[in-house]
Design an enzyme around this catalytic site. Structure first.
Site, PDB file in Angstrom:
ATOM      1  N   ARG A 216      54.803  16.571 -21.659  1.00  0.00           N
ATOM      2  CA  ARG A 216      54.323  14.905 -22.883  1.00  0.00           C
ATOM      3  C   ARG A 216      54.390  15.061 -24.371  1.00  0.00           C
ATOM      4  O   ARG A 216      54.357  15.767 -25.017  1.00  0.00           O
ATOM      5  CB  ARG A 216      52.577  15.513 -22.388  1.00  0.00           C
ATOM      6  CG  ARG A 216      51.803  16.076 -22.908  1.00  0.00           C
ATOM      7  CD  ARG A 216      50.500  15.732 -21.760  1.00  0.00           C
ATOM      8  NE  ARG A 216      50.688  16.133 -20.661  1.00  0.00           N
ATOM      9  CZ  ARG A 216      50.158  14.821 -19.613  1.00  0.00           C
ATOM     10  NH1 ARG A 216      49.404  14.267 -19.931  1.00  0.00           N
ATOM     11  NH2 ARG A 216      50.361  15.319 -18.217  1.00  0.00           N
ATOM     12  N   GLY A 237      60.886  17.926 -26.008  1.00  0.00           N
ATOM     13  CA  GLY A 237      59.824  17.961 -26.356  1.00  0.00           C
ATOM     14  C   GLY A 237      59.301  16.846 -26.303  1.00  0.00           C
ATOM     15  O   GLY A 237      59.556  15.676 -26.615  1.00  0.00           O
ATOM     16  N   HIS A 238      57.796  16.653 -27.135  1.00  0.00           N
ATOM     17  CA  HIS A 238      56.758  16.118 -26.961  1.00  0.00           C
ATOM     18  C   HIS A 238      57.491  14.430 -27.782  1.00  0.00           C
ATOM     19  O   HIS A 238      58.116  14.563 -28.691  1.00  0.00           O
ATOM     20  CB  HIS A 238      56.057  16.408 -27.198  1.00  0.00           C
ATOM     21  CG  HIS A 238      56.028  16.157 -28.908  1.00  0.00           C
ATOM     22  ND1 HIS A 238      55.799  15.582 -30.265  1.00  0.00           N
ATOM     23  CD2 HIS A 238      56.302  17.710 -29.247  1.00  0.00           C
ATOM     24  CE1 HIS A 238      55.653  16.311 -31.333  1.00  0.00           C
ATOM     25  NE2 HIS A 238      55.783  17.539 -31.019  1.00  0.00           N
ATOM     26  N   ASN A 239      57.402  13.730 -26.820  1.00  0.00           N
ATOM     27  CA  ASN A 239      57.859  11.997 -27.423  1.00  0.00           C
ATOM     28  C   ASN A 239      59.702  11.950 -27.667  1.00  0.00           C
ATOM     29  O   ASN A 239      59.804  10.405 -28.382  1.00  0.00           O
ATOM     30  CB  ASN A 239      56.930  11.924 -28.689  1.00  0.00           C
ATOM     31  CG  ASN A 239      55.883  11.777 -28.725  1.00  0.00           C
ATOM     32  OD1 ASN A 239      54.951  12.454 -28.594  1.00  0.00           O
ATOM     33  ND2 ASN A 239      55.727  10.234 -29.030  1.00  0.00           N
ATOM     34  N   GLY A 257      59.940  14.791 -30.459  1.00  0.00           N
ATOM     35  CA  GLY A 257      60.543  13.248 -31.704  1.00  0.00           C
ATOM     36  C   GLY A 257      62.035  13.043 -31.183  1.00  0.00           C
ATOM     37  O   GLY A 257      62.898  11.948 -32.216  1.00  0.00           O
TER      38      GLY A 257
END
Lengths: 358, 358, 358
Positions: A216, A237-239, A257
């Site tokens: 998330r 990974g996140h984002n 990211g």
């Protein structure tokens, strides 16, 4: 189910040649195909053996030199083949139904014609579309929404606040919505967790392999865009954002990211630095380490990743380094060419462990 | 929940500047922050845009040039931000309780205020501390002990004889205590299994991501020490030790008997040889292959891993190998500089496949 | 359980020296071994300390210089050790039984003396042999067959149409039979799924670690041959074959159609190109990328993988590239040796980021 060659040509938008009324009951690879089967012939090696096959019909890109055979001529023969595999397989579908051993939280909305196997657990305020299949051991958190005709295989975990589109396939063991990996050092040097309050969106027509992890977002959203296809054991990974129709092979990890564009191909074992941007239609070769942005359409390889041709030239010369050291050594001799080759060879074979330092 | 800027400053041990009574209801990243929100401003780029934001207050490392704004000035602004995210999120906690669909073996000890979701299975002689959360599909073997306030997410498997500390978080799909990978060849060349009779200890304040594998020791113990944080898809081999407050990124694998010190940072995709020792505060760069011990405080990269500066210099020159071969070729000409550049370029572009051997 | 040294020698087909009647109750590693224990002494370092140990007996390859000690002399001391670990551990086995919380489809066949833990789900027309153990959260699809004495750990998922042999061990979180990764681009550039209609065969005596993925074949079969041993987090693509008694370490991925021969050793973090063939008894070093066939018995390393000695020589020289550039620079000076070393060093330390392009 038996269909005629003419019917198959119509369904795939190709052309039948030979006996258009020939009956086809199965799709098989060339080496197994027999009477009643249609098979695929693209590679020249197979084309040379085509008259030895006992298959009833052949999917080919053109009819040159294949007179007298039953052909399905198609500009995209592999696509026609894939469509016929699906066509002949679809007769097997099981009757839908919801197991009595289904556990659901308050305020859930269930669509029509669902197939829910035993031991599925669904949290509060979830929404599941029509004609979905949830296999045993699936666990959904709260506020998960799932579109129509999506299939979630056994032992998949989806945390709270995740959106999943229509016609999505998620294979077993995959985890969607676990916390992004974010910590900050506190006054005593310990790691303090940055709570991950964002969500995950899996858009329509995505397929995610087995034992993947889609984290998330810290804030905002981690997104797998429409039509992207992920193999097994992939870390997102996140984002991060994975673009439309992009293909990712197994054991690749995207740092937080990372942005990948549309119709990119990411091979296996690739890693990325945080926040890199990989453009549309980029090809990243296996085991590459992407440390900075990659412009649209480029093919990259190596760690740090560079233009594939640059890397290939460098890695070819890498394996010629012993020769290079030898040539320099010769150049360094006062009288060029005056050295004994035996001595040189010995020097070059010195094992790594005998070198001081480094 | 609404708190004043003064209250937030007090909670985070920072200082309020501007309107100390301003009401804050939410923590958001800079690009989303609006009236009622507090946000983080560390990077110069954001600082330059700060007066365009409609956020109510800003967490900053210093107040220079920010007169007239509501500020929370803090020497560790990211830490203050992380603490406020947690503060505002904590109001959501669900009421605890134990599902009726809970299966437990004989002689288990359960703490107070537990949250046990449906379909949790616990073996014999287990002990679970106070205020723990076990999500659906969690399976514990026999003689597993869990400290207070630990959360184990859905579909985690913990084998028998594993100890887990307090305030630990284990994400979905992770497997703790599977057999270490040890075989010995028998008289007929077959692999004979070395039974793995040791255990795993996960100490307090550890977080382990999704789909990780922490193998049990052959004898003795595999240990994840206090405060270590592991990302997703990480392999920790039998008898390894990961030190306190050490950070490990995704898709890294530690061979059996690897020891990592305190406050080290291991990036993603790293591998280690069996029994290597990585010192305190070491940084291992992504995709490195650690083949021998790394002394305290060193930064290493590459395979085999070397001092990061040594590797960076070498990899930069690696991509200049074509130039190097060309320069040597020029030096080898009887009359230096007398070659035609066109010919040289062609030679260097020879694809790998045309080279004999190797 | 207590056995005499003579009994242990008989069981392992070794020879007892010293007090053949000495009683042994446990097997322990050297550093922990005490009175009543037998332990292993192979390395010279341990052999030098043997008289300081309080262990009752020692497994050694020969008795030279060890007069007066109780010895189990064995030509394969590690194998004897592994066998004794198993011998002393086997007394712990739990009583078999089938949980009342077992869900099974129609027409399944169950063997004798099964141990089926709570919350196991089995599809239609499955067959499970005698003395098997299925742990909680295991999900089998339809038409799965399992041989005798096989153990499947918690939360393993096995899709439909998979065959599993006898004495197989599958660790938690592993997924067998998920779809192979195959797509073809359609007329609009979208990815069209090639249905995966083949199966997976896991032969006798295989062990598969935690969170692995063994994909089903597109057509035909993906095969893990007798006695192969896989560590954790391994990807086996569709239509791959892993040969008998082959060992594969963690985080390795085999692309679709990879063939690995018998008694090969594949280290961790390895990747392969589709359809490569790796011969019998090949050794692939950690993190290698195998891009083409590897003949029988070769040891390979690097990406692209080459003979291990070739790679080792090249990687050693890779780290000497700064020296090489410097030597060429000297050779290029009109008057050799006339440069100042200080200037040279500075040039070589130019960080990568200051170089234009590449």
């Amino acid at each position: 189910m038996e269909l005629t060659l003419a019917q198959l040509a119509e369904i795939t938008a190709g052309e039948a040649e030979g006996d258009a009324g020939a009956g086809i009951r199965c799709v098989r690879p060339f080496e197994d195909a027999a009477f009643g089967d249609i098979t695929l012939v693209v590679e020249p090696k197979l084309r040379a053996q085509i008259r030895e096959s006992s298959a009833t019909a052949f999917i080919v890109p053109d009819a040159r030199g294949l007179e007298g055979l039953n052909l399905l001529v198609h500009p995209r023969p592999k696509l026609a083949f894939a469509r016929l595999i699906k066509l002949f397989a679809e007769t097997k579908a099981a009757a839908p139904g919801i197991s009595s051993d289904f556990t659901a939280g308050a305020n859930i909305r269930l669509g029509n014609s669902l197939t829910i196997h035993p031991r599925v657990t669904v949290g509060r305020e979830c929404s599941i579309g029509d004609r979905c299949t949830l296999h045993s051991g699936v666990v959904l958190g709260d506020r998960v929404s799932i579109g129509n005709e999506t299939e979630i295989h056994a032992n998949v975990t989806i945390y709270s606040d995740v959106g999943i589109g229509a016609r999505v396939i998620i294979h077993s063991g995959t985890v969607i919505g676990a916390d992004g990996f974010g910590f900050v050092t506190d006054e005593e040097g310990r790691q303090f967790k940055i709570l991950q309050t964002g969500r995950v969106e899996i858009e329509d027509d995505v397929e995610i392999g087995a034992n993947c992890c889609i984290d998330r977002a810290t804030f905002g959203v981690t997104r797998i865009a429409r039509g992207a296809k992920l193999d097994n054991l992939i870390q997102v990974g996140h984002n991060s954002v994975i673009g439309e129709d992009t293909i990712v092979a197994a054991l690749t990890g995207f740092s937080g990211g990372t942005t990948v564009g549309r119709r990119a191909v990411i091979a296996g074992g690739v890693g990325t630095n945080p926040h890199v941007r990989i453009g549309d239609e980029v090809l990243v070769m296996g085991q590459a380490g992407v440390t900075k942005d990659v412009p649209q359409g480029l093919r990259v390889a190596g760690t740090p990743a560079r233009d594939e041709r640059v890397w290939k030239r460098a890695i070819t010369l890498f394996y010629r380094l012993p020769e290079l050291f030898d040539r320099i050594h010769r150049l360094e001799q006062p009288a060029r060419g005056g050295r004994k080759p035996g001595k040189k060879t010995k020097r070059l074979r010195d094992p790594e462990t005998k070198r001081p330092g480094v």
